[in-house]
Scaffold this motif. Structure first.
Motif, short mmCIF file in Angstrom:
data_model
loop_
_atom_site.label_atom_id
_atom_site.label_comp_id
_atom_site.label_asym_id
_atom_site.label_seq_id
_atom_site.Cartn_x
_atom_site.Cartn_y
_atom_site.Cartn_z
N GLY A 182 46.73 28.61 36.86
CA GLY A 182 45.50 29.05 37.56
C GLY A 182 44.32 28.52 36.78
O GLY A 182 44.41 27.45 36.15
N GLY A 183 43.23 29.30 36.76
CA GLY A 183 42.04 28.85 36.03
C GLY A 183 41.99 29.55 34.68
O GLY A 183 43.03 29.93 34.13
N GLY A 184 40.80 29.72 34.16
CA GLY A 184 40.58 30.49 32.93
C GLY A 184 41.55 30.12 31.83
O GLY A 184 41.96 28.97 31.67
N VAL A 185 41.97 31.15 31.10
CA VAL A 185 42.85 30.89 29.95
C VAL A 185 44.22 30.36 30.43
O VAL A 185 44.87 29.56 29.77
CB VAL A 185 42.99 32.16 29.07
CG1 VAL A 185 43.79 33.26 29.76
CG2 VAL A 185 43.57 31.83 27.71
N ASP A 186 44.60 30.80 31.61
CA ASP A 186 45.88 30.34 32.23
C ASP A 186 45.84 28.82 32.36
O ASP A 186 46.75 28.10 31.93
CB ASP A 186 46.01 31.01 33.60
CG ASP A 186 47.42 30.93 34.17
OD1 ASP A 186 47.62 31.41 35.30
OD2 ASP A 186 48.31 30.39 33.48
N GLY A 187 44.73 28.35 32.93
CA GLY A 187 44.60 26.89 33.13
C GLY A 187 44.56 26.15 31.82
O GLY A 187 45.22 25.11 31.65
N THR A 208 39.60 40.38 31.71
CA THR A 208 38.13 40.51 31.64
C THR A 208 37.41 39.32 32.24
O THR A 208 36.18 39.26 32.23
CB THR A 208 37.67 40.66 30.16
OG1 THR A 208 38.02 39.44 29.47
CG2 THR A 208 38.33 41.84 29.48
N GLY A 209 38.15 38.37 32.77
CA GLY A 209 37.50 37.20 33.41
C GLY A 209 37.54 37.35 34.91
O GLY A 209 36.94 38.27 35.48
N VAL A 210 38.35 36.53 35.52
CA VAL A 210 38.47 36.54 37.01
C VAL A 210 38.81 37.94 37.51
O VAL A 210 38.37 38.37 38.57
CB VAL A 210 39.59 35.53 37.41
CG1 VAL A 210 40.01 35.69 38.86
CG2 VAL A 210 39.12 34.11 37.14
N1 APR Z 1 40.89 30.70 24.97
C1 APR Z 1 40.70 32.04 24.83
N2 APR Z 1 40.20 32.83 25.81
C2 APR Z 1 39.87 32.22 26.98
C3 APR Z 1 40.06 30.83 27.21
C4 APR Z 1 40.59 30.07 26.14
N3 APR Z 1 40.81 28.77 26.26
N4 APR Z 1 39.64 30.55 28.47
C5 APR Z 1 39.19 31.72 29.01
N5 APR Z 1 39.31 32.71 28.11
C6 APR Z 1 38.95 34.11 28.23
C7 APR Z 1 37.92 34.44 29.27
O1 APR Z 1 36.63 34.17 28.77
C8 APR Z 1 38.16 35.95 29.40
O2 APR Z 1 37.48 36.62 28.36
O3 APR Z 1 40.10 34.84 28.64
C9 APR Z 1 39.66 36.08 29.17
C10 APR Z 1 40.46 36.37 30.45
O4 APR Z 1 39.85 35.67 31.53
P1 APR Z 1 40.73 34.91 32.66
O5 APR Z 1 41.32 33.70 32.06
O6 APR Z 1 39.87 34.76 33.85
O7 APR Z 1 41.92 35.92 32.95
P2 APR Z 1 41.93 37.26 33.81
O8 APR Z 1 40.62 37.91 33.89
O9 APR Z 1 43.08 38.04 33.25
O10 APR Z 1 42.29 36.76 35.27
C11 APR Z 1 43.59 36.22 35.48
O11 APR Z 1 42.66 34.22 36.36
O12 APR Z 1 43.02 32.12 35.53
C12 APR Z 1 43.42 33.00 36.50
O13 APR Z 1 45.70 32.45 36.88
C13 APR Z 1 44.84 33.41 36.32
O14 APR Z 1 44.95 34.51 38.42
C14 APR Z 1 44.85 34.71 37.03
C15 APR Z 1 43.50 35.30 36.68
#
Ligand code: APR
Length: 331
Positions: free
Chosen positions: A33-38, A120-122
């Motif tokens: 997905g996006g965010g940390v997952d991506g 705390t993100g998406v």
């Molecule tokens: N390293 C550390 N933390 C990160 C990184 C990184 N490279 N990228 C993003 N983050 C932080 C974001 O700033 C946020 O504080 O990770 C935290 C969680 O944010 P998200 O990645 O959006 O995850 P979440 O809120 O749990 O939502 C999960 O988002 O990416 C999609 O596939 C994922 O559908 C799922 C949803």
């Protein structure tokens, strides 16, 4: 050493952290997905997705493990946080993400694990609330698995996230220090007043002194009234909404009050409520036992019910406005 000193905070990109395992804030498909997952999938390379496909998804609050592939970390634990909708069940689901990830880490002999700020993100979980949940559940897990040394890293992608982690851990450490100080207090009987005090904290067990007569005062509880009150107190406590956390109710040797041992899952404020309600139950007792019929009293009610009711009434009065800071023995 305080549990909180074994928790580290790192600011930056979790994919760069050199530790045994990093945790991914995934979605239930586990297909990226996006965010940390991506970021994790991009850094680990396509084999991560190939392995994730074999896992058939993951439920919210649960965790699954894969290799780390091109990441510095050997393992990735994928967990699915709750989407925040203010329904009230999010805290438990989020706590379950951290618990299930740590359980899996222990199963795999992982000795260092880095968590992002899950949900705390998406998923829109308010950062301060999510951080309080994360710090509390990780500390509790480490307390309950004191025999398993693991370093936990909270990784904040932005500086303000690290600041929130810093504050949350700082608060917990000072609270722990304050309560330890209270528990190590020696009792200065000359300044003691009737009331409820914390006399010891052993791991997750808190010992409260319920003091009804002043020591060295020469005026002690009448044995028969104390017996009846003890069993009314225990009966109420074990049938109350706090019963899960009640470990022991028993007499103080010098017939000046009672000991109450509770799990620390019961807050200090709720502990005061429990004792207040127990004393009021004794004061108003007319034979009705709340909850089960297995009364703790047995035939102790015949000993001196009137005497027990009188002490219960007095202590209910003393504790009417008792506050958490009153639990501390005065120096
Ligand atoms: N390293 C550390 N933390 C990160 C990184 C990184 N490279 N990228 C993003 N983050 C932080 C974001 O700033 C946020 O504080 O990770 C935290 C969680 O944010 P998200 O990645 O959006 O995850 P979440 O809120 O749990 O939502 C999960 O988002 O990416 C999609 O596939 C994922 O559908 C799922 C949803």
């Amino acid at each position: 050493m305080s549990i909180y000193q074994r928790i580290k905070i790192v600011c930056g990109d979790i994919t760069k952290i050199e530790c045994d395992c990093i945790v991914n804030a995934a979605n239930s498909s586990l297909l990226g997905g996006g965010g940390v997952d991506g970021a994790i999938h991009a850094a680990a390379g396509p084999q991560l997705l190939e392995e994730c496909i074999t896992l058939n998804g993951c439920r919210t609050g649960e965790s699954k493990i894969t290799k780390g592939y091109r990441l510095p970390a050997k393992w990735v634990i994928h967990t699915v946080g709750p989407v925040y909708r203010g329904r009230g069940d999010e805290a438990e689901l989020l706590a379950s993400c951290y618990r299930s990830a740590l359980d899996l880490a222990k199963e795999y002999g992982i000795k260092s694990i880095a968590f992002p700020a899950i949900s705390t993100g998406v998923y829109q979980y308010p950062l301060e609330e999510a951080t309080d949940v994360a710090v509390a559940v990780v500390a509790k897990w480490m307390q309950n698995h004191a025999d398993y040394e693991i370093e936990v890293i909270f990784c904040g992608f932005q500086n303000h996230v690290c600041g929130v982690y810093q504050r949350a851990i700082g608060t917990k450490m000072s609270e722990e220090k304050t309560m330890k100080k209270i528990a190590s207090f020696t009792v200065n009987h000359d300044v003691l007043t009737k009331g409820m005090y914390i006399s010891r904290i052993d791991g997750d067990v808190v010992t409260y002194d319920i003091r009804m007569k002043l020591p060295n005062g020469g005026d002690y509880l009448q044995m028969s009234a104390a017996h009846t009150l003890e069993h009314l107190f225990a009966t109420y406590a074990r049938n109350s909404r706090f019963s899960e956390g009640v470990i022991y109710v028993g007499p103080m040797g010098c017939r000046t009050g009672f000991y109450l041992l509770l799990r620390d899952t019961i807050s200090y404020a709720d502990a005061i409520e429990l004792v207040k309600e127990s004393m009021a139950f004794a004061r108003d007792f007319e034979g009705e036992i709340p909850g089960n019929k297995k009364a703790e009293c047995g035939n102790y009610l015949d000993h001196d019910l009137a005497g027990a009711k009188a002490i219960g009434a007095e202590m209910a009065e003393v504790l009417q406005n008792w506050q958490v800071y009153d639990l501390k023995y005065k120096e």
